[in-house]
Design a protein around this motif. Structure first.
Motif, PDB file in Angstrom:
ATOM      1  N   PHE A 412      28.872  34.307  88.320  1.00 32.61           N
ATOM      2  CA  PHE A 412      29.270  34.801  89.635  1.00 32.61           C
ATOM      3  C   PHE A 412      30.520  35.676  89.563  1.00 32.61           C
ATOM      4  CE2 PHE A 412      26.302  31.629  90.593  1.00 32.61           C
ATOM      5  CZ  PHE A 412      25.957  31.672  91.933  1.00 32.61           C
ATOM      6  N   SER A 413      31.116  35.797  88.372  1.00 34.08           N
ATOM      7  CA  SER A 413      32.370  36.548  88.254  1.00 34.08           C
ATOM      8  C   SER A 413      32.450  37.212  86.892  1.00 34.08           C
ATOM      9  CB  SER A 413      33.565  35.596  88.470  1.00 34.08           C
ATOM     10  OG  SER A 413      34.784  36.294  88.419  1.00 34.08           O
ATOM     11  N   GLN A 414      31.681  38.289  86.730  1.00 29.77           N
ATOM     12  CA  GLN A 414      31.679  39.051  85.484  1.00 29.77           C
ATOM     13  C   GLN A 414      31.812  40.545  85.797  1.00 29.77           C
ATOM     14  OE1 GLN A 414      31.653  37.975  82.345  1.00 29.77           O
ATOM     15  NE2 GLN A 414      31.499  35.799  82.882  1.00 29.77           N
ATOM     16  N   ALA A 415      32.406  41.276  84.864  1.00 29.55           N
ATOM     17  CA  ALA A 415      32.533  42.721  85.052  1.00 29.55           C
ATOM     18  C   ALA A 415      31.180  43.412  84.922  1.00 29.55           C
ATOM     19  CB  ALA A 415      33.522  43.293  84.045  1.00 29.55           C
ATOM     20  N   ASP A 416      30.276  42.825  84.133  1.00 30.10           N
ATOM     21  CA  ASP A 416      28.936  43.390  83.938  1.00 30.10           C
ATOM     22  C   ASP A 416      27.926  42.652  84.808  1.00 30.10           C
ATOM     23  OD1 ASP A 416      29.883  45.191  81.968  1.00 30.10           O
ATOM     24  OD2 ASP A 416      29.799  43.587  80.455  1.00 30.10           O
ATOM     25  N   GLY A 429      33.894  39.044  95.643  1.00 29.55           N
ATOM     26  CA  GLY A 429      34.442  37.838  95.059  1.00 29.55           C
ATOM     27  C   GLY A 429      33.528  36.650  95.279  1.00 29.55           C
ATOM     28  N   ILE A 430      34.094  35.461  95.203  1.00 29.48           N
ATOM     29  CA  ILE A 430      33.345  34.220  95.388  1.00 29.48           C
ATOM     30  C   ILE A 430      33.915  33.483  96.586  1.00 29.48           C
ATOM     31  CG2 ILE A 430      32.615  32.047  94.332  1.00 29.48           C
ATOM     32  CD1 ILE A 430      33.122  33.275  91.605  1.00 29.48           C
ATOM     33  N   GLN A 431      33.031  33.012  97.453  1.00 27.15           N
ATOM     34  CA  GLN A 431      33.442  32.182  98.580  1.00 27.15           C
ATOM     35  C   GLN A 431      32.857  30.787  98.384  1.00 27.15           C
ATOM     36  OE1 GLN A 431      31.869  35.383  99.346  1.00 27.15           O
ATOM     37  NE2 GLN A 431      33.938  36.155  99.095  1.00 27.15           N
ATOM     38  N   CYS A 432      33.656  29.761  98.562  1.00 30.81           N
ATOM     39  CA  CYS A 432      33.204  28.380  98.410  1.00 30.81           C
ATOM     40  C   CYS A 432      33.417  27.632  99.719  1.00 30.81           C
ATOM     41  CB  CYS A 432      33.942  27.675  97.276  1.00 30.81           C
ATOM     42  SG  CYS A 432      33.588  28.349  95.629  1.00 30.81           S
ATOM     43  N   ARG A 433      32.440  26.808 100.076  1.00 34.47           N
ATOM     44  CA  ARG A 433      32.491  26.024 101.306  1.00 34.47           C
ATOM     45  C   ARG A 433      32.210  24.561 100.957  1.00 34.47           C
ATOM     46  NH1 ARG A 433      34.497  30.119 102.201  1.00 34.47           N
ATOM     47  NH2 ARG A 433      33.948  31.724 103.734  1.00 34.47           N
ATOM     48  N   PHE A 434      33.174  23.703 101.298  1.00 32.53           N
ATOM     49  CA  PHE A 434      33.057  22.277 101.036  1.00 32.53           C
ATOM     50  C   PHE A 434      32.820  21.582 102.372  1.00 32.53           C
ATOM     51  CE2 PHE A 434      35.647  24.257  97.828  1.00 32.53           C
ATOM     52  CZ  PHE A 434      35.247  23.678  96.629  1.00 32.53           C
TER      53      PHE A 434
END
Length: 585
Positions: A412-416, A429-434
């Motif tokens: 989920f978080s790579q340059a390629d 980016g990454i969004q997280c929901r707890f």
């Protein structure tokens, strides 16, 4: 820990040229002048004043006030020294006791960590009887397995029979959360292990021209809510029927089938995703996540010191964005949460704020989430929702410099490009929901193509295609604080009356919007631990956390595909009043 001050220097009388001299320190002293004045006076009082060295010359004692006596002169010296030595000895003994207790506590913590690591070493294999594509089956529409619906217990993964029979080995996901000794609370219904029926495998999407070929199969929102009430978390259907295609990520042929569905902009799910399952085993530990958020604060401070910022978008600017993950907790008076832009919210116009922020950290939230599972918290009580975000710039950093979210979900978080972030230059980016049990996120859509990973627990997703825009109460005004979201709580559909009268507390406007919503085309799926859902651009989603859960997603830019059955961007633009050129998250 503070170290007690050293004992006072040993004072002794020495002889100089056969005569008694002033007090001198032991061999560690540099000169008698370094001896405290009160000690030097006491000894000098007994010595003759014949010493020629001015440093050793006795000074005349200061006159004392009447009624007071010196405690440091004459015969009191030995008593004072002994008392001081006794006090410092007691302080040293207390220090040793504290250090010893600390070592005992650390030893217990190490032993607990070893026990947990052994529990997490249980082997995971495919559950026997799960119907998947044969390994040598060609990925072709003509060779698709037409075996009707197949049934799998849980998500299709569990410890194999041998591991289950070995004493001392348990399902690592059944281990109580770390940091809560004795806490074995679990939800009444564990949706990760519930029973599900899956559709026959269809490796090639049945798209013909602008028609999606009847996939996915849709029903109405009213029927979905009638068959399984939103708040009936402890009384689900005996078997939950899935309509989306499920592809085993570890099988290259099925992984390729998922890619085909993604390119055709149709929703589907990957199951058995190794990095998500591995992250799940780590995120069971509350202390691990809490430490990750604390580490994230340090990373952000370091990036700002190096000149990092909060720039958006991809490309070269993102390389300078700060690393780290930040989170905050929201509270609602019920289990229903709506999205809104706080600076745009005017109480005089829009009413009281739907939710507010509180100052809980992750560990405080997790403690309450487990409590909500254990006590089967009803929907009309306060609920808490923890949310976190990771900068898109993290994808350019070295692995060890990323936040724990990016490290644990590398796809989920790579340059390629990866299977999950396939257009990283357009990633936000990454969004997280707890989510706690029952926490419900109101209907909304995202412009970006969305990959959603379930790391802990399970959530119920109710999806609707873009063509349903007008039926879901979506707010079209760009300046409204809830733009592109709905404020409708579908749990209230059950309060609609056939005689046309209003349920107490329901306005005529809400009643009309809920009636429209019941006719909306929709489908449902339960996203469970270890699975990833692909959601195309402009598809609406309404999310119910079925138990304590953690979900992270990343988006890969916008798509403008329009299907005859489902619509697309044109429907959102024309029916909901969203104009071209407006940017969305």
């Amino acid at each position: 820990e503070r170290v007690p001050p050293p004992l006072p220097p040993v004072l002794r009388a020495t002889t100089h040229s056969g005569r008694r001299s002033t007090a001198a320190m032991d061999t560690n002293a540099h000169s008698p002048s370094s001896v405290p004045v009160r000690h030097r006076r006491a000894v000098e009082a007994e010595a003759p004043s014949t010493v020629t060295d001015p440093r050793h010359r006795r000074r005349a004692p200061r006159p004392r006030k009447a009624g007071k006596s010196s405690c440091c002169s004459g015969p009191d010296v030995p008593v004072y020294v002994a008392a001081s030595a006794l006090l410092f000895s007691l302080a040293g003994a207390a220090l040793c006791l504290v250090v010893g207790l600390s070592h005992i506590r650390n030893s217990r913590g190490i032993a607990e960590g070893i026990r947990r690591q052994q529990q997490e070493s249980a082997r995971w294999t495919k559950r026997p009887g799960a119907k998947v594509l044969p390994a040598d089956a060609p990925v072709d529409a003509a060779d698709a397995v037409d075996a009707g619906a197949s049934e799998k217990n849980s998500d299709g993964y569990a410890p194999d029979a041998a591991a289950a029979e070995e004493p001392g080995e348990v399902d690592p996901m059944d281990v109580p959360f770390a940091g809560t000794p004795g806490d074995v609370s679990r939800p009444k219904v564990d949706y990760v292990k519930h029973r599900y029926v899956y559709p026959a495998p269809m490796p090639v999407p049945p798209v013909v021209g602008n028609s999606a070929g009847g996939y996915p199969e849709l029903t109405t929102l009213g029927d979905l809510m009638s068959n399984w009430d939103q708040d009936a978390l402890d009384d689900p259907p005996d078997v939950i029927t899935e309509v989306l295609q499920h592809f085993d990520y570890t099988d290259p042929k099925q992984r390729e089938a998922g890619r085909r569905y993604r390119e055709k902009e149709l929703p589907f799910k990957y199951v058995n995703v190794p990095e998500v399952l591995e992250a799940s085993s780590k995120w069971q530990d509350d202390d691990y996540i809490q430490q990750g958020f604390m580490e994230g604060r340090e990373l952000k401070r370091g990036s700002h010191r190096r000149g990092g910022g909060r720039g958006g978008g991809g490309g070269r600017k993102a390389r300078h964005q700060g690393a780290g993950v930040s989170g905050h907790c929201q509270v609602s008076k019920s289990n229903f949460f709506v999205f809104f832009v706080a600076p745009k919210w005017k109480v005089s116009v829009h009413g009281p704020l739907p939710t507010t922020d509180n100052n809980w950290d992750y560990k405080e939230w997790a403690k309450d989430a487990r409590k909500a599972d254990a006590e089967q918290r009803p929907p009309d009580q306060h609920h808490f929702y923890f949310q976190a975000g990771v900068s898109p710039g993290e994808r350019f950093l070295e692995h060890q410099s990323k936040s724990f979210v990016s490290r644990d979900l590398p796809g989920f978080s790579q340059a390629d490009p990866t299977a999950f972030c396939f257009d990283p230059n357009k990633s936000k980016g990454i969004q997280c929901r707890f989510g706690e049990r029952g926490v419900t996120a109101a209907t909304h859509y995202d412009a970006g193509r969305n990959m959603i990973a379930m790391v802990l627990g399970a959530k119920r997703y109710i999806l609707a295609p873009p063509v349903a825009c007008k039926q879901l109460g979506i707010i079209p005004e760009v300046k409204h604080p809830g733009f592109r979201h709905s404020f409708l709580n579908f749990a209230r559909i059950k309060y609609l009356r056939d005689d046309g009268t209003l349920h107490p507390g329901m306005t005529a406007k809400e009643e009309g919007q809920l009636r429209d919503a019941t006719t909306s085309p929709a489908l449902e799926t339960v996203l469970k631990r270890g699975e990833v859902l692909y959601l195309p651009s402009h598809w609406f989603h309404y999310i119910v956390s079925l138990q304590m859960s953690a979900q992270c997603n990343t988006r890969s830019g916008r798509d403008f595909t329009n299907y005859d059955e489902f619509g697309g961007y044109n429907d959102v633009d024309q029916k909901c009043g969203v104009k071209q050129g407006i940017k969305f998250n």
